[in-house]
Structures are given as structure tokens and as C-alpha cells.
Design a protein around this motif. Sequence first.
Motif, short mmCIF file in Angstrom:
data_model
loop_
_atom_site.label_atom_id
_atom_site.label_comp_id
_atom_site.label_asym_id
_atom_site.label_seq_id
_atom_site.Cartn_x
_atom_site.Cartn_y
_atom_site.Cartn_z
N LEU A 44 0.83 -1.20 0.00
CA LEU A 44 0.00 0.00 0.00
C LEU A 44 0.87 1.25 0.00
CD1 LEU A 44 -2.73 -0.88 2.66
CD2 LEU A 44 -3.02 -0.74 0.19
N PRO A 45 0.40 2.30 -0.66
CA PRO A 45 1.12 3.58 -0.57
C PRO A 45 0.93 4.17 0.83
CG PRO A 45 -0.89 3.83 -1.85
CD PRO A 45 -0.76 2.37 -1.53
N SER A 46 1.81 5.08 1.20
CA SER A 46 1.70 5.70 2.52
C SER A 46 1.21 7.13 2.38
CB SER A 46 3.04 5.66 3.24
OG SER A 46 4.00 6.35 2.49
N ALA A 47 0.52 7.60 3.42
CA ALA A 47 0.01 8.96 3.46
C ALA A 47 -0.08 9.40 4.91
CB ALA A 47 -1.35 9.06 2.78
N GLN A 48 0.10 10.68 5.16
CA GLN A 48 0.03 11.18 6.52
C GLN A 48 -1.40 11.42 6.98
OE1 GLN A 48 2.51 14.62 6.66
NE2 GLN A 48 4.40 13.43 6.56
N SER A 49 -2.32 11.55 6.05
CA SER A 49 -3.70 11.89 6.42
C SER A 49 -4.63 10.68 6.39
CB SER A 49 -4.24 12.95 5.46
OG SER A 49 -4.27 12.43 4.14
N GLY A 50 -4.09 9.47 6.52
CA GLY A 50 -4.92 8.28 6.46
C GLY A 50 -5.80 8.12 7.69
N LEU A 51 -7.01 7.60 7.49
CA LEU A 51 -7.95 7.31 8.56
C LEU A 51 -8.15 5.80 8.64
CD1 LEU A 51 -10.61 10.05 7.74
CD2 LEU A 51 -8.80 10.18 9.45
N GLU A 52 -8.87 5.35 9.66
CA GLU A 52 -9.15 3.93 9.78
C GLU A 52 -10.15 3.51 8.71
OE1 GLU A 52 -10.23 2.38 13.55
OE2 GLU A 52 -8.79 3.62 14.61
N GLU A 53 -9.99 2.26 8.24
CA GLU A 53 -10.92 1.73 7.24
C GLU A 53 -12.26 1.45 7.90
OE1 GLU A 53 -9.60 -1.74 5.19
OE2 GLU A 53 -7.75 -0.82 4.53
N PRO A 54 -13.36 1.78 7.22
CA PRO A 54 -14.67 1.44 7.76
C PRO A 54 -14.86 -0.08 7.78
CG PRO A 54 -14.86 2.60 5.65
CD PRO A 54 -13.43 2.50 5.97
N GLN A 55 -15.57 -0.57 8.77
CA GLN A 55 -15.81 -2.01 8.90
C GLN A 55 -17.14 -2.38 8.27
OE1 GLN A 55 -13.50 -4.07 10.29
NE2 GLN A 55 -12.23 -2.25 10.40
N GLY A 56 -17.22 -3.61 7.78
CA GLY A 56 -18.47 -4.13 7.24
C GLY A 56 -18.82 -3.62 5.86
N VAL A 57 -17.85 -3.16 5.11
CA VAL A 57 -18.09 -2.66 3.76
C VAL A 57 -17.28 -3.49 2.77
CG1 VAL A 57 -18.58 -0.31 4.55
CG2 VAL A 57 -16.27 -0.92 3.91
N PRO A 58 -17.67 -3.53 1.50
CA PRO A 58 -16.89 -4.30 0.53
C PRO A 58 -15.48 -3.73 0.36
CG PRO A 58 -18.87 -3.37 -0.49
CD PRO A 58 -18.86 -2.94 0.92
N VAL A 59 -14.49 -4.62 0.37
CA VAL A 59 -13.09 -4.22 0.20
C VAL A 59 -12.58 -4.84 -1.08
CG1 VAL A 59 -10.77 -4.31 1.16
CG2 VAL A 59 -12.73 -4.08 2.69
N VAL A 60 -12.24 -3.99 -2.04
CA VAL A 60 -11.71 -4.44 -3.33
C VAL A 60 -10.20 -4.27 -3.30
CG1 VAL A 60 -11.71 -4.03 -5.82
CG2 VAL A 60 -13.83 -3.82 -4.51
N VAL A 61 -9.48 -5.32 -3.67
CA VAL A 61 -8.02 -5.30 -3.66
C VAL A 61 -7.53 -5.38 -5.09
CG1 VAL A 61 -5.96 -6.50 -2.88
CG2 VAL A 61 -7.97 -6.43 -1.42
N LEU A 62 -6.59 -4.50 -5.43
CA LEU A 62 -5.92 -4.54 -6.72
C LEU A 62 -4.47 -4.95 -6.48
CD1 LEU A 62 -7.11 -1.33 -8.60
CD2 LEU A 62 -7.68 -3.67 -9.09
N ASP A 63 -4.07 -6.08 -7.07
CA ASP A 63 -2.70 -6.52 -6.88
C ASP A 63 -1.77 -5.80 -7.86
OD1 ASP A 63 -3.11 -7.78 -9.30
OD2 ASP A 63 -2.88 -9.81 -8.53
N GLU A 64 -0.51 -6.16 -7.84
CA GLU A 64 0.50 -5.48 -8.64
C GLU A 64 0.21 -5.54 -10.14
OE1 GLU A 64 5.36 -5.59 -9.21
OE2 GLU A 64 4.40 -6.86 -7.71
N GLN A 65 -0.43 -6.63 -10.58
CA GLN A 65 -0.76 -6.78 -12.00
C GLN A 65 -2.08 -6.09 -12.37
OE1 GLN A 65 0.12 -9.64 -10.12
NE2 GLN A 65 2.23 -9.35 -10.79
N GLY A 66 -2.78 -5.51 -11.40
CA GLY A 66 -4.05 -4.84 -11.68
C GLY A 66 -5.25 -5.76 -11.63
N GLN A 67 -5.07 -6.99 -11.13
CA GLN A 67 -6.19 -7.93 -11.00
C GLN A 67 -7.03 -7.54 -9.79
OE1 GLN A 67 -6.81 -10.33 -13.24
NE2 GLN A 67 -5.02 -9.62 -14.37
N ALA A 68 -8.35 -7.58 -9.95
CA ALA A 68 -9.26 -7.18 -8.88
C ALA A 68 -9.70 -8.41 -8.09
CB ALA A 68 -10.48 -6.47 -9.46
N TYR A 69 -9.73 -8.24 -6.77
CA TYR A 69 -10.17 -9.29 -5.85
C TYR A 69 -11.20 -8.71 -4.91
CZ TYR A 69 -5.96 -11.88 -7.20
OH TYR A 69 -5.00 -12.55 -7.90
N LEU A 70 -12.21 -9.50 -4.62
CA LEU A 70 -13.18 -9.15 -3.59
C LEU A 70 -13.10 -10.28 -2.58
CD1 LEU A 70 -15.32 -7.09 -2.76
CD2 LEU A 70 -17.01 -8.49 -3.91
#
Length: 130
Positions: A44-70
Motif C-alpha cells: 500500500l502507498p503511505s500517506a500522513q492523512s490516512g484514517l481507519e478503514e470502515p468495517q463491514g463494507v466491501p473491500v476491493v483489492v488490486l494486486d501489482e498486476q491490476g487484477q481485482a479481488y473481492l
Amino acid sequence: MRRRGRTSPAINLAPLVDIVFLLVIFFMVSSTFITQETGLPIDLPSAQSGLEEPQGVPVVVLDEQGQAYLGNRRLSDAALFAQVKARLDRSEKKVAVLRADRRVPHGRVVQVLDILRRAGAARVAIAVLP
């Protein structure tokens, strides 16, 4: 003269057991556990203004090749749209989280953001490292 019987010295262990239980409870309550919805290795990229991720929501992951995962399932863009739409229709929160590897091209991130917005996400949180 009366003779007293010798008493053997004994250590009362009850207070010691109480202290051990209190220490165990203290460490269980004060420790933090890092939970991650997916076991996919992404950077993951880093940022100083990051907040906590909301819980109970769909999380989509994009890997290094750009493939989408749920979750841990790899999905095509059409299947991703259908799955996220179904989850957001059942949820009161119209929020989705995008966890994209830092090496994914910007164009691919925008494509997935568009898919999430068309699926009904009013807000899309982008996961970062603090």
C-alpha cells in the motif's frame, strides 16, 4: 510444659493466582490486533492523512498486476460490478474500500473507482499506510 506441634510453613497461592489472572486480562485488553480482510500481499502507498478503514463494507483489492479481488476471489470487472452492487444494495452504508498496490497504473485504479461508483458506492475510501 506443653509441647506445641510443629507446623510446616506453607505459601498461600491464592493471591498469586489472582495477580496472574489480572495480568493476563490487562494484556488481553491493552493489546491490539491487526486484522486484514485479505491475505493478498500488496504494497500500500503511505500517506500522513490516512484514517481507519470502515468495517463491514466491501473491500476491493488490486494486486501489482491490476487484477481485482473481492475477499480472496479474483473477479473480472463485470463480476466485480455485480458482486459489489449486490453487497451495497444490502448495506445501509454506501461505502466501499479500495486497497490498491502502489505499483498499479493510475488508469487501472480509475477504472475500478468508476466500477465502484457505478455499483452504488456513494463514497470510496482508498486504503493507505499511515
